[in-house]
Design a protein around this motif. Sequence first.
Motif, PDB file in Angstrom:
ATOM      1  N   ILE A 122      33.472  52.722  36.180  1.00 36.31           N
ATOM      2  CA  ILE A 122      34.348  52.330  35.074  1.00 36.31           C
ATOM      3  C   ILE A 122      34.110  50.870  34.691  1.00 36.31           C
ATOM      4  N   VAL A 123      33.944  50.004  35.701  1.00 40.06           N
ATOM      5  CA  VAL A 123      33.676  48.591  35.422  1.00 40.06           C
ATOM      6  C   VAL A 123      32.371  48.437  34.641  1.00 40.06           C
ATOM      7  N   LEU A 124      31.324  49.159  35.053  1.00 36.50           N
ATOM      8  CA  LEU A 124      30.028  49.047  34.383  1.00 36.50           C
ATOM      9  C   LEU A 124      30.094  49.568  32.945  1.00 36.50           C
ATOM     10  N   VAL A 125      30.747  50.725  32.761  1.00 37.58           N
ATOM     11  CA  VAL A 125      30.870  51.279  31.413  1.00 37.58           C
ATOM     12  C   VAL A 125      31.698  50.352  30.532  1.00 37.58           C
ATOM     13  N   SER A 126      32.777  49.801  31.102  1.00 37.79           N
ATOM     14  CA  SER A 126      33.618  48.874  30.347  1.00 37.79           C
ATOM     15  C   SER A 126      32.853  47.604  29.987  1.00 37.79           C
ATOM     16  N   TRP A 127      32.017  47.128  30.894  1.00 45.89           N
ATOM     17  CA  TRP A 127      31.217  45.932  30.649  1.00 45.89           C
ATOM     18  C   TRP A 127      30.221  46.181  29.512  1.00 45.89           C
ATOM     19  N   ILE A 128      29.542  47.348  29.559  1.00 50.41           N
ATOM     20  CA  ILE A 128      28.536  47.666  28.540  1.00 50.41           C
ATOM     21  C   ILE A 128      29.184  47.943  27.190  1.00 50.41           C
ATOM     22  N   TRP A 129      30.273  48.705  27.199  1.00 50.96           N
ATOM     23  CA  TRP A 129      30.881  49.172  25.955  1.00 50.96           C
ATOM     24  C   TRP A 129      31.792  48.111  25.323  1.00 50.96           C
ATOM     25  N   LEU A 130      32.691  47.549  26.134  1.00 55.24           N
ATOM     26  CA  LEU A 130      33.701  46.639  25.608  1.00 55.24           C
ATOM     27  C   LEU A 130      33.385  45.168  25.875  1.00 55.24           C
ATOM     28  N   ARG A 131      32.252  44.892  26.545  1.00 57.27           N
ATOM     29  CA  ARG A 131      31.931  43.522  26.955  1.00 57.27           C
ATOM     30  C   ARG A 131      33.060  42.929  27.794  1.00 57.27           C
ATOM     31  N   ASP A 132      33.706  43.812  28.582  1.00 50.37           N
ATOM     32  CA  ASP A 132      34.823  43.397  29.434  1.00 50.37           C
ATOM     33  C   ASP A 132      34.257  43.010  30.796  1.00 50.37           C
ATOM     34  N   ARG A 133      33.923  41.740  30.937  1.00 52.07           N
ATOM     35  CA  ARG A 133      33.272  41.275  32.166  1.00 52.07           C
ATOM     36  C   ARG A 133      34.298  41.148  33.282  1.00 52.07           C
ATOM     37  N   PRO A 134      34.055  41.784  34.430  1.00 50.96           N
ATOM     38  CA  PRO A 134      35.039  41.723  35.521  1.00 50.96           C
ATOM     39  C   PRO A 134      35.050  40.356  36.182  1.00 50.96           C
ATOM     40  N   SER A 135      36.205  39.990  36.714  1.00 50.55           N
ATOM     41  CA  SER A 135      36.334  38.730  37.433  1.00 50.55           C
ATOM     42  C   SER A 135      35.786  38.879  38.852  1.00 50.55           C
ATOM     43  N   GLY A 136      35.596  37.732  39.506  1.00 56.14           N
ATOM     44  CA  GLY A 136      35.146  37.772  40.890  1.00 56.14           C
ATOM     45  C   GLY A 136      36.143  38.473  41.792  1.00 56.14           C
ATOM     46  N   GLY A 137      37.443  38.262  41.516  1.00 51.56           N
ATOM     47  CA  GLY A 137      38.468  38.941  42.306  1.00 51.56           C
ATOM     48  C   GLY A 137      38.428  40.436  42.139  1.00 51.56           C
ATOM     49  N   ALA A 138      38.152  40.889  40.913  1.00 48.22           N
ATOM     50  CA  ALA A 138      38.070  42.327  40.654  1.00 48.22           C
ATOM     51  C   ALA A 138      36.906  42.940  41.424  1.00 48.22           C
ATOM     52  N   MET A 139      35.751  42.278  41.405  1.00 45.33           N
ATOM     53  CA  MET A 139      34.586  42.803  42.122  1.00 45.33           C
ATOM     54  C   MET A 139      34.832  42.820  43.631  1.00 45.33           C
ATOM     55  N   ALA A 140      35.484  41.761  44.141  1.00 47.58           N
ATOM     56  CA  ALA A 140      35.803  41.735  45.570  1.00 47.58           C
ATOM     57  C   ALA A 140      36.789  42.836  45.928  1.00 47.58           C
ATOM     58  N   GLY A 141      37.770  43.073  45.046  1.00 43.23           N
ATOM     59  CA  GLY A 141      38.738  44.140  45.293  1.00 43.23           C
ATOM     60  C   GLY A 141      38.091  45.507  45.298  1.00 43.23           C
ATOM     61  N   ILE A 142      37.155  45.732  44.373  1.00 45.38           N
ATOM     62  CA  ILE A 142      36.425  47.006  44.331  1.00 45.38           C
ATOM     63  C   ILE A 142      35.643  47.215  45.620  1.00 45.38           C
ATOM     64  N   ALA A 143      34.949  46.159  46.052  1.00 46.42           N
ATOM     65  CA  ALA A 143      34.157  46.269  47.281  1.00 46.42           C
ATOM     66  C   ALA A 143      35.048  46.572  48.489  1.00 46.42           C
ATOM     67  N   LEU A 144      36.190  45.898  48.581  1.00 54.17           N
ATOM     68  CA  LEU A 144      37.094  46.110  49.708  1.00 54.17           C
ATOM     69  C   LEU A 144      37.670  47.525  49.683  1.00 54.17           C
ATOM     70  N   SER A 145      38.009  48.013  48.496  1.00 56.25           N
ATOM     71  CA  SER A 145      38.531  49.375  48.384  1.00 56.25           C
ATOM     72  C   SER A 145      37.482  50.403  48.771  1.00 56.25           C
ATOM     73  N   MET A 146      36.227  50.162  48.381  1.00 56.03           N
ATOM     74  CA  MET A 146      35.159  51.103  48.728  1.00 56.03           C
ATOM     75  C   MET A 146      34.916  51.131  50.232  1.00 56.03           C
ATOM     76  N   VAL A 147      35.092  49.976  50.890  1.00 51.31           N
ATOM     77  CA  VAL A 147      35.009  49.961  52.354  1.00 51.31           C
ATOM     78  C   VAL A 147      36.115  50.837  52.943  1.00 51.31           C
ATOM     79  N   GLY A 148      37.314  50.747  52.367  1.00 46.74           N
ATOM     80  CA  GLY A 148      38.410  51.591  52.827  1.00 46.74           C
ATOM     81  C   GLY A 148      38.110  53.070  52.667  1.00 46.74           C
ATOM     82  N   VAL A 149      37.506  53.440  51.531  1.00 50.97           N
ATOM     83  CA  VAL A 149      37.110  54.831  51.320  1.00 50.97           C
ATOM     84  C   VAL A 149      36.092  55.260  52.368  1.00 50.97           C
ATOM     85  N   ALA A 150      35.101  54.388  52.632  1.00 50.45           N
ATOM     86  CA  ALA A 150      34.069  54.715  53.621  1.00 50.45           C
ATOM     87  C   ALA A 150      34.679  54.918  55.000  1.00 50.45           C
ATOM     88  N   VAL A 151      35.689  54.119  55.355  1.00 51.99           N
ATOM     89  CA  VAL A 151      36.358  54.265  56.653  1.00 51.99           C
ATOM     90  C   VAL A 151      37.020  55.638  56.752  1.00 51.99           C
TER      91      VAL A 151
END
Length: 312
Positions: A122-151
């Motif tokens: 969703i972040v990538l599609v939003s970035w390409i389509w809407l030029r909605d560049r995610p913040s550093g906090g958003a990217m860190a939050g996504i990474a942390l959530s994905m670690v939780g999913v992997a656990v």
Amino acid sequence: MSVTPAAADADTRRPWWSSPYLMLVMPPLFWAGNAIAGRLVAGEISPLALSSVRWALAILLLLPLTAAGVRRQWPVIRRRWKALAALGILSAGLYNLLLYMALQTTTAINVTLVNSAMPMTIVLVSWIWLRDRPSGGAMAGIALSMVGVAVVVSRGELAVLLGLELHQGDALMLLAVLVWALYSVMLRAHPPGLTPGVFLTVQMSAGLLFLLPFYGVEIALGGGAVPLTWEMALVLAYVATGPAIGAFYFWNRGVAEAGANTAGLYINLLPVFTAVLAVVFLDEVFRWYHAAGLALIFSGIALATLRRPRAR
């Protein structure tokens, strides 16, 4: 007459139950139940039949409540029918069909793992389509959530992740993830301009109209039967209400208010809710890695949605 900052803040206060972040917790809860229901009847009903009957029942339940609104807002529907049809086909038509098809040929753990790519997609599609560049906090939050999913999906063991095998259903689930990302970003880029109930009715109708020709072909070829059992009746009643009406209503409201990128993070709650429901309905055990995954996912959501105090 001037308005003081305190008065302005008071005007913008809202009840806690109407928070978009609380709304976004509900869709993964309903969809977790949808995954449990889909697994229960995977060998008894085809994905096309389950999807078509589900939306037909949902429309029958919703239409008495929204018919008057549909008539009032018909000029808007007629003017924006192309965008509304695209939203309905992507969500009610394609996504759920692909999800049910994936469950036929892959494991639930694989579906959950593939689905964890949703926030980043969703972040990538939003970035390409809407030029909605995610913040550093958003990217860190996504990474942390994905670690939780992997656990959660690995049950806390790296060997489980390394031993996962890819199936045909995994490719279908990847396609479903892309479809839902396109829908979520399009929902933000092209707001429907309708009240939530009316939009939900139009959305479901567009998806059903897309599915019906394919379901008709399946019936003509001798398939598409719906078993008349109590278990099937309960499953159809659930998927036509919670995952269909409830999840879509809360998702549409949440995306409209919080944005597609933030909404995507909440999908990572799906494996945790699935595990909890499996404890209740499938007699599975809630273990430490479920709790750890839940903590990591919520921490990622908090990190991504954290806002600095606004300057007065």
